[in-house]
Write an enzyme that holds these catalytic residues in place. Structure first.
Site, PDB file in Angstrom:
ATOM      1  N   ARG A   1     -39.471 -10.678  17.269  1.00 45.49           N
ATOM      2  CA  ARG A   1     -40.936 -10.704  17.344  1.00 45.49           C
ATOM      3  C   ARG A   1     -41.438 -12.134  17.488  1.00 45.49           C
ATOM      4  O   ARG A   1     -42.425 -12.396  18.183  1.00 45.49           O
ATOM      5  CB  ARG A   1     -41.559 -10.037  16.113  1.00 45.49           C
ATOM      6  CG  ARG A   1     -43.086  -9.945  16.237  1.00 45.49           C
ATOM      7  CD  ARG A   1     -43.727  -9.175  15.104  1.00 45.49           C
ATOM      8  NE  ARG A   1     -43.450  -9.791  13.819  1.00 45.49           N
ATOM      9  CZ  ARG A   1     -43.700  -9.206  12.648  1.00 45.49           C
ATOM     10  NH1 ARG A   1     -44.225  -7.995  12.608  1.00 45.49           N
ATOM     11  NH2 ARG A   1     -43.416  -9.816  11.520  1.00 45.49           N
TER      12      ARG A   1
ATOM     13  N   LYS B   1     -48.401 -12.584  16.295  1.00 45.39           N
ATOM     14  CA  LYS B   1     -48.464 -12.961  14.877  1.00 45.39           C
ATOM     15  C   LYS B   1     -48.893 -14.424  14.741  1.00 45.39           C
ATOM     16  O   LYS B   1     -48.064 -15.304  14.484  1.00 45.39           O
ATOM     17  CB  LYS B   1     -47.101 -12.695  14.215  1.00 45.39           C
ATOM     18  CG  LYS B   1     -47.170 -12.666  12.690  1.00 45.39           C
ATOM     19  CD  LYS B   1     -45.919 -12.042  12.131  1.00 45.39           C
ATOM     20  CE  LYS B   1     -45.789 -12.226  10.631  1.00 45.39           C
ATOM     21  NZ  LYS B   1     -46.828 -11.579   9.855  1.00 45.39           N
TER      22      LYS B   1
END
Ligand code: PMP
Length: 286
Positions: free
Chosen positions: A51, A150
């Site tokens: 990620r 993120k």
């Protein structure tokens, strides 16, 4: 005192320094990951690393040359700081170009800033909150539209935690167009019978690494999973509710906007999923 990592060096925390021109500081131009540590080992590390790469790519941020060594740095910090249970925080920013400018700096001359530090949390897995469950309120989701990246732009989630605190509860679920997106720092779920309902993936939510693992374990345990959005009213009428994140694992939710969910105590399915998640993740921890 902690030993932390900053741009290639392991230093005592009070000696680690970042430039005032760092774009993480000036523009929230940075991404992060939080990996938990159980039994001195990293949980779901591969998922967090993947990620991280996606977040960097989505922002056109160069991958720091240290990328392939991140796992070694995580392990070194765990060892140096004697972490048995806790978290490793990692942040990468676009670096410090030496002045303030909206335009991205030339990646040839400005290299990313890389920082990692440990958070020691003995008793993380045996959290008393998991026995009691947590209470949440709903708040409007006022974040930007790319929540799948993120970023360190955490002001609104931080305000959301303060709204929850002011209301005397533990956390907040964010609502957009009448539907729950996610918690301030976690993914949100409800349970009806043997069916787990959680919002589908998209740019409206962070694609939780714990979410992916928990849904996989749930399917393996013959639980039904529906990936779709749900409202606060539906949550209040559900049998159970819970959240997931790297640092809370699976955490039962027992009240939503003052209304008890199910019996108002942690539900059987959420408790079981927490056990399965902890057990299975420990087995493959690195
Ligand atoms: N949603 C948001 C907004 C978060 O901040 C987090 C945790 N950082 C999560 C979901 C959960 O993601 P993960 O399971 O990867 O920790």
């Amino acid at each position: 005192m902690r030993t932390v990592y900053v741009n290639g060096e392991y230093l005592p925390e009070n000696e680690a320094k970042i430039s005032i021109f760092d774009r993480g500081f000036l523009m929230a131009d940075g991404v992060y990951e939080v990996t938990s540590v159980l039994d001195g080992k990293l949980i779901d590390f591969a998922g967090h690393a993947a990620r991280l790469a996606r977040s960097l790519d989505a922002l056109d941020m160069p991958h720091p040359t240290v990328m392939p060594e991140l796992i070694d740095i995580h392990r070194a910090l765990v060892r140096m700081n004697g972490i048995e249970e806790g978290m490793i925080y990692l942040q990468i920013t676009r670096g410090a170009p030496g002045d303030r400018d909206f335009a991205f700096p030339d990646p040839e001359t400005t290299t990313p800033t890389v920082v990692l530090f440990t958070q020691n949390k003995p008793g993380l897995a045996a959290s008393p909150a998991a026995q009691k469950g947590i209470r949440v309120i709903s708040i409007a989701d006022q974040r930007w539209a790319r929540r799948d990246i993120k970023t360190v732009q955490l002001l609104y989630p931080s305000m959301g935690k303060m709204m929850a605190k002011a209301a005397g509860v533990d956390d907040a679920w964010m609502v957009e167009d009448g539907m729950v997106t996610e918690g301030t720092s976690n993914n949100a779920y409800i349970v009806k019978g043997n069916t787990i309902i959680t919002r589908h993936l998209g740019s409206e939510i962070l694609h939780g690494i714990t979410r992916a693992a928990v849904l996989r374990f749930a399917r393996e345990a013959q639980m039904q999973v529906e990936e779709r959005s749900f409202s606060i009213a539906e949550a209040q009428g559900a049998d159970e509710a819970f959240i997931t994140s790297a640092s809370t694992f699976v955490m039962p939710v027992v009240e939503v906007d003052g209304v008890a969910v199910g019996a108002g105590v942690p539900g059987a399915l959420a408790r079981r999923l927490r056990e399965i998640y902890l057990e299975e993740s420990r087995k493959v921890a690195v």
